[in-house]
Design an enzyme around this catalytic site. Structure first.
Site, short mmCIF file in Angstrom:
data_model
loop_
_atom_site.label_atom_id
_atom_site.label_comp_id
_atom_site.label_asym_id
_atom_site.label_seq_id
_atom_site.Cartn_x
_atom_site.Cartn_y
_atom_site.Cartn_z
N LYS A 1 0.81 -1.20 0.00
CA LYS A 1 0.00 0.00 0.00
C LYS A 1 0.85 1.26 0.00
O LYS A 1 0.47 2.27 -0.58
CB LYS A 1 -0.93 -0.02 1.21
CG LYS A 1 -1.98 -1.10 1.08
CD LYS A 1 -3.21 -0.83 1.91
CE LYS A 1 -4.26 -1.87 1.58
NZ LYS A 1 -5.51 -1.68 2.27
N GLY B 1 -8.44 -6.62 3.16
CA GLY B 1 -9.56 -7.28 3.83
C GLY B 1 -9.84 -6.76 5.21
O GLY B 1 -10.45 -7.46 6.01
N GLY B 2 -9.39 -5.54 5.53
CA GLY B 2 -9.76 -4.94 6.81
C GLY B 2 -8.87 -5.34 7.97
O GLY B 2 -9.05 -4.85 9.08
N ILE C 1 -11.60 9.24 6.37
CA ILE C 1 -12.69 9.91 5.67
C ILE C 1 -14.01 9.43 6.29
O ILE C 1 -14.28 8.23 6.29
CB ILE C 1 -12.68 9.56 4.17
CG1 ILE C 1 -11.29 9.74 3.57
CG2 ILE C 1 -13.74 10.34 3.42
CD1 ILE C 1 -10.92 11.12 3.17
N HIS D 1 -17.16 4.06 -1.80
CA HIS D 1 -16.05 3.34 -2.36
C HIS D 1 -16.37 3.11 -3.84
O HIS D 1 -17.31 2.41 -4.17
CB HIS D 1 -15.94 2.01 -1.61
CG HIS D 1 -14.80 1.16 -2.02
ND1 HIS D 1 -13.91 0.63 -1.13
CD2 HIS D 1 -14.41 0.76 -3.24
CE1 HIS D 1 -13.01 -0.06 -1.80
NE2 HIS D 1 -13.30 0.00 -3.07
N GLU E 1 -9.00 1.63 -7.15
CA GLU E 1 -10.03 1.93 -6.16
C GLU E 1 -9.84 3.33 -5.57
O GLU E 1 -8.71 3.74 -5.29
CB GLU E 1 -10.01 0.90 -5.03
CG GLU E 1 -10.22 -0.52 -5.52
CD GLU E 1 -10.56 -1.50 -4.41
OE1 GLU E 1 -11.15 -2.52 -4.71
OE2 GLU E 1 -10.22 -1.22 -3.24
N ARG F 1 -5.69 -7.46 -11.16
CA ARG F 1 -6.32 -8.69 -11.65
C ARG F 1 -7.73 -8.37 -12.12
O ARG F 1 -8.20 -7.26 -11.95
CB ARG F 1 -6.40 -9.70 -10.51
CG ARG F 1 -7.10 -9.08 -9.31
CD ARG F 1 -7.43 -10.05 -8.23
NE ARG F 1 -7.64 -9.38 -6.97
CZ ARG F 1 -8.77 -8.78 -6.58
NH1 ARG F 1 -9.79 -8.74 -7.41
NH2 ARG F 1 -8.86 -8.18 -5.42
N VAL G 1 -13.97 -9.68 -9.05
CA VAL G 1 -15.19 -10.47 -8.91
C VAL G 1 -16.34 -9.78 -9.65
O VAL G 1 -17.12 -10.41 -10.37
CB VAL G 1 -15.57 -10.63 -7.41
CG1 VAL G 1 -16.89 -11.37 -7.26
CG2 VAL G 1 -14.47 -11.33 -6.63
N ARG H 1 -23.50 -10.84 -4.55
CA ARG H 1 -22.63 -12.00 -4.37
C ARG H 1 -23.33 -13.00 -3.47
O ARG H 1 -23.54 -12.73 -2.29
CB ARG H 1 -21.32 -11.59 -3.72
CG ARG H 1 -20.52 -10.60 -4.54
CD ARG H 1 -19.16 -10.42 -3.93
NE ARG H 1 -18.41 -9.40 -4.62
CZ ARG H 1 -17.11 -9.18 -4.41
NH1 ARG H 1 -16.47 -9.90 -3.50
NH2 ARG H 1 -16.49 -8.23 -5.06
#
Lengths: 505, 164
Positions: A116, A164-165, A203, A208, A275, A292, A295, A338
């Site tokens: 990141k 993933g948080g 924020i 998102h 993102e 990549r 989903v 999903r």
């Protein structure tokens, strides 16, 4: 064009890629673990290679086994799908040095975007707005305190290797920062074997959104609009839509061009997603790049009319992009749900097991990307995504109505799924208005998934509930009759046996 | 025949007679004269006059049913008077069985047999589909038995440990 392509994945995404191969006249090769020999992606392939036992660490994640399978079958290219090895730079290098083609970006671009902090540096160099904060890991609590003071509270502490948080901590005041810093570090160490943590301005109630793009080897890029991914639970996306209800033509161009600059700066090739966080004043900030296929790519395909997997394969084979930026027209609206094997009534606990019956919706504007079938036993070894239900319609409102309709046609028996949860979301007033942020799902669940009943619905509900009770009793009766019959047979056969024994005496 | 049922947590009583396709039912005093077809296993096509309902029913546990009807999913418990028996099989006073809420694999044991536990303390960790779940004791007591070991595969509702 390739003659044969190996798919280093399983489930619905492997099925998606097999379909693209069929449509392009490329022979698809599947790989499978012991848990997946009769999986749908294997059933649809031309060749299938067993790559080990059920745990993914011994099968889908073993680079040597994937490369060996490609070599053995003579596949010229490997599509990694998402998850597993798809963002693993080491895998990308191994594919290349084996003389094969990876359907994805070069290892160098994966490396830049894999951390990141280096991704933030790349974005800043490319002139993309980033959330105010640091680009280097924090050395000490003192540094964290000083930086938080200049950035202004609240701040987020984030693991550099995170996702993933995990390894994330929200800090609202100076009093909390010391303990948050050590917690974030130890969580980062435990989850990613890398304790580096950096700081970002938090924020409040962000949305998102993400830009889909694709580039060819000549350095041409096209962005294919945005996807709205604010509906998340525990930092995992659950519902996505395209376009975003808050992005207009002008904003789309600005965010899209920004995304392309970031990708170009990282030497990116093939399909990728950038993102962004969007605040309430519609300022956008670079968050990360996913190197990549995503989903949620089908909703972009529905709205732009472009097949991303076909284009990925063509670009990897050295062809130029088949469309230019001017060719991309956003038409109508698409939404994806999903469908996970998780129990919404029971804190979303996983629910693997046998799918006893399956009925999937159809009709106008409905697309199902599924990795399951009736009689398939969903293994407990992999993530819980079963299928994606996508709908398209002329407007967002029509798409939501279509989604609710399609969800009502859906039934998966034998295991618990998130279908029921989506039925409630699709009828929620705030969702329908497009009023939400990344905290929506948690608040929605805290309210008990209650939807507002239109007037006069209470009578209808009472009647539906009576009819449902009658159906339950009918079913209970039928089952009891069957059970009585089989126990009666059992008793009878014991009597017969007893009779024979007595006769012999 | 008379039934007691619970639908989405609400207690109701049902009287139901079925002769081939025709079903007469009384639900909490409301009378229904219905025609019922069964075009697929577990699927009931119910005609109430000119209204038609497609209900799909399946059972999760012995007397617990899920019914999908239009845009609604109901969970229903059906107790028929004849088969009625005590449900208090494993909830005898003072003894608590910790069960797996989902099928999965035992990742590790957090406590040993003989340990004292507080209410809310984790005893066993079960993993499925990349999610780990701590199975907690709901009351304070002593672990008198642990029936699983790390690496075991367990079914939903399987007893993992007993706390007294």
């Amino acid at each position: 064009m390739f003659k044969k392509l190996l798919i280093a994945n399983r489930g619905e995404i492997a099925v998606r890629i097999v379909r693209a191969c069929r449509e392009m006249g490329v022979s698809p090769v599947a790989v499978y673990s012991s848990a997946d020999q009769s999986a749908l992606h294997v059933r649809l392939a031309d060749e299938a290679i067993h790559i080990g036992p059920a745990p993914s660490s011994e099968s889908y994640l073993v680079i040597e086994k994937i490369i060996a399978a490609a070599k053995r079958t003579g596949a010229e290219a490997i599509h990694p799908g998402y998850g597993f090895l798809s963002e693993n730079a080491e895998f990308a290098l191994a594919v290349e040095s084996a003389g094969l083609t990876l359907i994805g970006p070069p290892a160098s671009a994966m490396k830049i975007m894999g951390s990141k902090t280096s991704a933030r540096r790349a974005a800043i160099e490319a002139g993309a707005p980033v959330v105010p904060g640091t680009t280097q890991p924090l050395a000490s609590v003192e540094e964290a305190e000083a930086l938080a003071a200049t950035t202004g509270y609240p701040v987020m502490l984030k693991a550099a290797a995170g996702g993933g948080g995990r390894g994330m901590r929200l800090v609202r005041s100076p009093a909390e920062i010391a303990s948050a810093f050590s917690l974030a570090r130890s969580e980062a160490e435990a989850s990613f074997k890398d304790s580096s943590v950096y700081i970002e301005k938090y924020i409040e109630r962000p949305r998102h959104i993400e830009i889909q793009l694709i580039g060819d080897r000549e350095g041409d890029f096209v962005y294919l609009g945005e996807r709205e991914c604010s509906l998340q639970r525990r930092h995992q996306k659950v519902v996505e839509e395209c376009p975003s209800p808050v992005v207009d033509e002008e904003m789309r161009r600005r965010v899209g061009e920004s995304a392309v600059r970031v990708a170009r700066a990282a030497g990116y090739v093939n399909a990728g997603t950038v993102e962004f966080l969007v605040d309430r004043e519609k300022n956008f900030y670079f968050l990360e790049m996913n190197t990549r296929l995503q989903v949620e790519h089908p909703i972009t395909e529905l709205v732009t009319g472009r097949d991303l997997v076909h284009e990925q394969i063509r670009v990897a084979a050295g062809e130029r992009l088949s469309f230019s930026q001017d060719d991309i027209i956003m038409r109508g609206a698409a939404i994806e749900c999903r469908i996970y094997a998780e129990d919404p009534q029971n804190d979303f606990l996983p629910s693997p097991g046998l799918i006893k019956r399956l009925s999937m919706p159809s009709g106008p504007g409905v697309r199902i990307d599924s990795g399951i079938y009736e009689g398939w036993k969903v293994p407990l070894d992999y993530d819980s995504l079963l299928a994606k239900l996508c709908v398209w319609a002329e407007t967002r409102e029509a798409a939501i109505n279509r989604l609710a309709r399609a969800l009502d046609e859906c039934a998966i028996e034998g295991i618990q799924t998130t279908l029921e949860f989506f039925r409630a979301v699709s009828r929620d007033r705030e969702f329908r208005l497009g009023n939400f942020d990344t905290g929506f799902i948690d608040r929605f669940l805290a309210d008990g998934m209650k939807t507002d009943n239109p007037e006069g619905e209470d009578d209808r509900d009472a009647q539906l509930s009576d009819i449902a009770a009658i159906a339950a009793v009918l079913h209970a009766k039928e089952r009891a009759a069957k059970l009585d019959l089989s126990s009666a047979q059992a008793v009878e056969s014991r009597w017969k046996l007893y009779g024979r024994i007595s006769q012999r005496r | 025949m008379k039934y007691e049922a619970e639908i989405d947590g609400r207690q109701i009583s049902i009287e139901l007679e079925r002769r081939d396709r025709s079903v007469s039912a009384m639900v909490d005093g409301r009378r229904y004269e219905l025609e019922v077809l069964c075009p697929e296993r577990g699927l009931y096509l119910i005609f109430a006059g000119e209204r038609v309902y497609e209900a799909r029913a399946w059972s999760a546990e012995s007397d617990l049913f899920t019914v999908k009807l239009r845009d609604r999913v109901f969970s229903a418990r059906v107790i028929d008077r004849k088969h009625r028996r005590s449900v208090a099989d494993h909830s005898d006073e003072g003894r608590q069985q910790l069960t797996a809420p989902m099928p999965g694999k035992v990742v590790r044991l957090l406590r040993e047999q003989g340990d004292e536990v507080e209410a809310g303390q984790g005893v066993v960790v079960v993993e499925a589909m990349k999610m780990q779940n701590e199975i907690k004791s709901t009351k304070a007591g002593r672990i008198v038995e642990i029936r699983v070991a790390a690496g075991d595969t367990v079914n939903a509702n399987q007893v993992l440990a007993v706390v007294e």
